[in-house]
Design a protein around this motif. Structure first.
Motif, PDB file in Angstrom:
ATOM      1  N   LYS A 156      12.035   1.845  -9.152  1.00 33.35           N
ATOM      2  CA  LYS A 156      12.137   2.248  -7.707  1.00 33.35           C
ATOM      3  C   LYS A 156      13.052   1.107  -7.009  1.00 33.35           C
ATOM      4  N   GLY A 157      13.093   0.007  -7.387  1.00 34.10           N
ATOM      5  CA  GLY A 157      13.885  -1.131  -6.750  1.00 34.10           C
ATOM      6  C   GLY A 157      15.396  -0.834  -6.225  1.00 34.10           C
ATOM      7  N   VAL A 158      15.776  -1.170  -5.355  1.00 34.94           N
ATOM      8  CA  VAL A 158      17.183  -0.906  -4.993  1.00 34.94           C
ATOM      9  C   VAL A 158      17.647  -2.249  -4.080  1.00 34.94           C
ATOM     10  N   LEU A 186       0.931  -1.057  -0.032  1.00 39.14           N
ATOM     11  CA  LEU A 186      -0.042  -0.005   0.044  1.00 39.14           C
ATOM     12  C   LEU A 186       0.805   1.341   0.015  1.00 39.14           C
ATOM     13  N   SER A 187       2.020   0.952   0.483  1.00 40.79           N
ATOM     14  CA  SER A 187       2.909   2.351   0.718  1.00 40.79           C
ATOM     15  C   SER A 187       3.675   2.513  -0.851  1.00 40.79           C
ATOM     16  N   MET A 188       3.996   1.606  -1.557  1.00 42.93           N
ATOM     17  CA  MET A 188       4.938   1.614  -2.791  1.00 42.93           C
ATOM     18  C   MET A 188       4.630   2.563  -3.805  1.00 42.93           C
ATOM     19  N   PRO A 189       3.007   2.785  -4.117  1.00 45.03           N
ATOM     20  CA  PRO A 189       2.858   3.870  -5.240  1.00 45.03           C
ATOM     21  C   PRO A 189       3.423   5.143  -4.679  1.00 45.03           C
ATOM     22  N   PHE A 190       3.482   5.281  -3.411  1.00 46.48           N
ATOM     23  CA  PHE A 190       3.808   6.700  -2.826  1.00 46.48           C
ATOM     24  C   PHE A 190       5.435   7.073  -2.694  1.00 46.48           C
ATOM     25  N   ALA A 191       6.207   6.056  -2.907  1.00 47.87           N
ATOM     26  CA  ALA A 191       7.446   6.036  -2.691  1.00 47.87           C
ATOM     27  C   ALA A 191       8.331   6.464  -3.724  1.00 47.87           C
ATOM     28  N   ARG A 192       9.422   7.044  -3.563  1.00 48.89           N
ATOM     29  CA  ARG A 192      10.556   7.237  -4.611  1.00 48.89           C
ATOM     30  C   ARG A 192      11.337   6.215  -4.873  1.00 48.89           C
ATOM     31  N   LYS A 193      11.744   5.373  -3.771  1.00 39.28           N
ATOM     32  CA  LYS A 193      12.465   4.198  -3.857  1.00 39.28           C
ATOM     33  C   LYS A 193      12.129   3.138  -2.770  1.00 39.28           C
ATOM     34  N   VAL A 194      12.388   1.863  -3.209  1.00 38.92           N
ATOM     35  CA  VAL A 194      11.995   0.892  -2.303  1.00 38.92           C
ATOM     36  C   VAL A 194      13.314  -0.177  -2.348  1.00 38.92           C
ATOM     37  N   CYS A 195      13.956  -0.001  -1.109  1.00 41.50           N
ATOM     38  CA  CYS A 195      14.944  -0.646  -0.697  1.00 41.50           C
ATOM     39  C   CYS A 195      14.802  -2.223  -0.413  1.00 41.50           C
ATOM     40  N   TYR A 196      15.294  -3.164  -1.002  1.00 38.77           N
ATOM     41  CA  TYR A 196      15.089  -4.639  -0.723  1.00 38.77           C
ATOM     42  C   TYR A 196      16.199  -5.414  -0.305  1.00 38.77           C
ATOM     43  N   THR A 197      15.910  -6.595   0.261  1.00 33.51           N
ATOM     44  CA  THR A 197      16.856  -7.278   1.020  1.00 33.51           C
ATOM     45  C   THR A 197      17.223  -8.541   0.473  1.00 33.51           C
ATOM     46  N   PHE A 198      16.325  -9.290  -0.343  1.00 27.21           N
ATOM     47  CA  PHE A 198      16.568 -10.691  -0.893  1.00 27.21           C
ATOM     48  C   PHE A 198      16.513 -10.273  -2.480  1.00 27.21           C
ATOM     49  N   PRO A 199      17.654 -10.943  -3.062  1.00 27.68           N
ATOM     50  CA  PRO A 199      17.523 -10.907  -4.720  1.00 27.68           C
ATOM     51  C   PRO A 199      16.145 -11.295  -5.499  1.00 27.68           C
ATOM     52  N   GLU A 200      15.425 -12.488  -4.651  1.00 25.83           N
ATOM     53  CA  GLU A 200      14.427 -12.825  -5.229  1.00 25.83           C
ATOM     54  C   GLU A 200      13.082 -11.851  -5.152  1.00 25.83           C
ATOM     55  N   SER A 201      13.606 -10.811  -4.517  1.00 29.45           N
ATOM     56  CA  SER A 201      12.271  -9.576  -4.356  1.00 29.45           C
ATOM     57  C   SER A 201      12.276  -8.655  -5.572  1.00 29.45           C
ATOM     58  N   LYS A 202      13.089  -8.691  -6.264  1.00 27.17           N
ATOM     59  CA  LYS A 202      13.249  -8.007  -7.351  1.00 27.17           C
ATOM     60  C   LYS A 202      11.834  -7.870  -8.250  1.00 27.17           C
TER      61      LYS A 202
END
Length: 366
Positions: A155-157, A132-148
């Motif tokens: 947005k993903g980093v 619910l937050s992603m549409p309002f974010a500039r960047k999304v940091c993530y942890t697992f490579p599988e999350s890409k």
């Protein structure tokens, strides 16, 4: 002065990564304030860091029908109104969200006020709050490579999880003294998570006869879960919850039995601690811990024992096997080259801040 508002709460996994970021952000000149729930565990943890804390109304976000959803909808809207007011009062340059249901109103309020947001997703698949937050974010940091594949490409980093520097500075001898262990047997550390884990606690205690032939046991069993009948058992030490002493207990541990929350997994990876993971079942969760644990198993970092297969005997058998093969798991973790995500997350925050001010200088942002 650069200002940042941080948010996140509900479990320690939504708070401790924020705590890991605080010293680095301060070093870069950020003034930090925190928005969380009125009664959540984040309040105590953040106030202990000397960070100004603001409470808002919160409601749980559910994926299933419940009459409580209607009341909670009003609480969430109340939290949104309060968050907008706080944004106008604090006037932050950027907001960083670690997730948990308290964070949604904060992220939405930041977007309404034109404040850039960076969020962090710990698990392989995003939770409802971050969806619910992603549409309002500039960047999304993530942890697992599988999350890409679950995150918008632009947005993903991939950053990993921020880990407290102090966690890497434990002393094994200090840990032994805290636990009161008098011999040099290997130590098995059991972590049930900040909320504890009743099934793991029961299995550990029922298997003490077998486990203690090979190990001293340090058992972090959750608030209210210390069992008085075992207080005097030599070689078995119980704690409800550990904070300041945790680095020393990690340093003491030869192997770890744990749930499979992402924050704990990446702490174990940074510390090179072989682990037996017992993820929450799908009956008790959305299944994120199962995916997290499977990722670590495939990479050779951990063994996995499904909760449905957990018995005193399977626990004792797997713990013994893990200890015998501990060097194989340590070598796999060393080869991975993945350690602390603090620097990468701070880099994303700083770049987002710099981009905002570059645009402001060009008249593209107010």
């Amino acid at each position: 002065m650069k200002k940042i508002v941080m948010t996140g709460g509900g479990t320690s996994g939504h708070v401790t990564p924020n705590i890991a970021l605080i010293p680095e952000l301060k070093a870069l000149g950020y003034h930090i304030e925190y928005i969380g729930s009125k009664n959540g565990m984040e309040k105590q943890l953040i106030e202990a860091e000397g960070i100004p804390y603001h409470s808002i109304s919160t409601g749980k976000l559910r994926r299933y029908f419940s009459l409580e959803n209607f009341a909670d909808a009003f609480r969430v809207m109340g939290g949104l109104t309060q968050s907008v007011s706080l944004m106008r009062k604090i006037r932050p340059d950027i907001v960083f969200s670690k997730g948990g249901f308290v964070s949604c109103p904060v992220v939405w309020a930041a977007w309404l006020c034109g404040i850039p947001v960076v969020i962090h997703e710990s698990d392989i698949t995003p939770g409802l709050t971050n969806k619910l937050s992603m549409p309002f974010a500039r960047k999304v940091c993530y942890t697992f490579p599988e999350s890409k594949s679950h995150i918008p490409q632009e947005k993903g980093v991939l950053t990993g999880i921020p880990i407290r520097k102090s966690l890497l500075e434990g002393n094994r001898a200090e840990g032994r003294m805290i636990c009161g262990f008098e011999d040099n047997k290997p130590t098995l550390l059991v972590i049930g998570g900040s909320q504890g884990a009743v099934r793991i606690n029961e299995a550990v205690r029922k298997s003490l006869g077998r486990l203690m032939k090979d190990f001293n046991i340090c058992h972090i069993c959750g608030k209210g879960n210390v069992d008085d009948q075992y207080r005097s058992v030599k070689g078995y030490k119980q704690f409800e919850y550990i904070r300041e002493e945790l680095p020393h207990l990690f340093a003491l541990a030869d192997i770890v039995v744990s749930r499979a929350g992402a924050t704990t997994l990446f702490e174990l990876l940074a510390l090179k601690k072989p682990s037996l993971l017992i993820p929450l079942s799908r009956q008790a969760s959305r299944g994120d811990q199962i995916l997290n644990a499977e990722s670590f198993r495939k990479q050779g970092f951990s063994m996995v024992l499904p909760e449905e297969e957990l018995t005193p005997d399977t626990l004792a058998d797997r713990a013994k096997t893990l200890f015998e093969k501990r060097q194989e798991y340590r070598k796999a973790m060393e080869r991975s080259g993945r350690t602390n995500g603090t620097r990468e997350v701070v880099r994303v925050i700083e770049e987002t801040y710099q981009l905002k001010h570059a645009r402001r200088g060009e008249g593209l942002e107010s």
